[in-house]
Design a protein around this motif. Structure first.
Motif, PDB file in Angstrom:
ATOM      1  N   ALA A  47      52.830  22.793  53.957  1.00  0.00           N
ATOM      2  CA  ALA A  47      52.287  23.360  55.196  1.00  0.00           C
ATOM      3  C   ALA A  47      52.016  24.858  55.050  1.00  0.00           C
ATOM      4  O   ALA A  47      50.984  25.358  55.503  1.00  0.00           O
ATOM      5  CB  ALA A  47      53.254  23.112  56.350  1.00  0.00           C
ATOM      6  N   VAL A  48      52.930  25.573  54.411  1.00  0.00           N
ATOM      7  CA  VAL A  48      52.738  27.010  54.210  1.00  0.00           C
ATOM      8  C   VAL A  48      51.531  27.264  53.315  1.00  0.00           C
ATOM      9  O   VAL A  48      50.706  28.137  53.592  1.00  0.00           O
ATOM     10  CB  VAL A  48      54.011  27.650  53.621  1.00  0.00           C
ATOM     11  CG1 VAL A  48      53.750  29.065  53.133  1.00  0.00           C
ATOM     12  CG2 VAL A  48      55.129  27.635  54.649  1.00  0.00           C
ATOM     13  N   LEU A  50      48.935  25.302  52.841  1.00  0.00           N
ATOM     14  CA  LEU A  50      47.709  24.975  53.581  1.00  0.00           C
ATOM     15  C   LEU A  50      47.379  26.046  54.613  1.00  0.00           C
ATOM     16  O   LEU A  50      46.208  26.359  54.846  1.00  0.00           O
ATOM     17  CB  LEU A  50      47.841  23.614  54.251  1.00  0.00           C
ATOM     18  CG  LEU A  50      47.787  22.410  53.322  1.00  0.00           C
ATOM     19  CD1 LEU A  50      48.113  21.127  54.085  1.00  0.00           C
ATOM     20  CD2 LEU A  50      46.431  22.300  52.656  1.00  0.00           C
ATOM     21  N   ALA A  51      48.401  26.620  55.233  1.00  0.00           N
ATOM     22  CA  ALA A  51      48.172  27.647  56.250  1.00  0.00           C
ATOM     23  C   ALA A  51      47.630  28.936  55.643  1.00  0.00           C
ATOM     24  O   ALA A  51      46.960  29.713  56.328  1.00  0.00           O
ATOM     25  CB  ALA A  51      49.462  27.933  57.011  1.00  0.00           C
ATOM     26  N   THR A  52      47.903  29.166  54.365  1.00  0.00           N
ATOM     27  CA  THR A  52      47.443  30.407  53.741  1.00  0.00           C
ATOM     28  C   THR A  52      46.079  30.273  53.068  1.00  0.00           C
ATOM     29  O   THR A  52      45.562  31.256  52.554  1.00  0.00           O
ATOM     30  CB  THR A  52      48.467  30.896  52.691  1.00  0.00           C
ATOM     31  OG1 THR A  52      48.620  29.899  51.684  1.00  0.00           O
ATOM     32  CG2 THR A  52      49.804  31.196  53.333  1.00  0.00           C
TER      33      THR A  52
END
Length: 61
Positions: A47-48, A50-52
């Protein structure tokens, strides 16, 4: 396009095959709670990452 699709398919199939093998190997070492913790951490890392990723607008063709 066919090459990209086949590469994505191969990666997905490999992950589906290797994931349970890793979990089965970890189970005797860390137990059920440890395997679930590794699963949770892997989802959080995903998730981290993908968020970046940078936002790229769709190409209107």
């Amino acid at each position: 396009m066919e090459t990209a699709n086949s590469t994505i398919g191969f990666g997905s199939s490999a992950a589906e095959a290797v994931g349970p093998l890793i979990a089965a190997g970890l189970f005797p070492l860390v137990g059920l709670r440890g395997v679930l913790l590794v699963d949770v951490v892997s989802f959080l890392v995903s998730a981290v990452l993908l968020a970046t990723l940078p936002f790229t607008p769709a190409d209107d063709r």
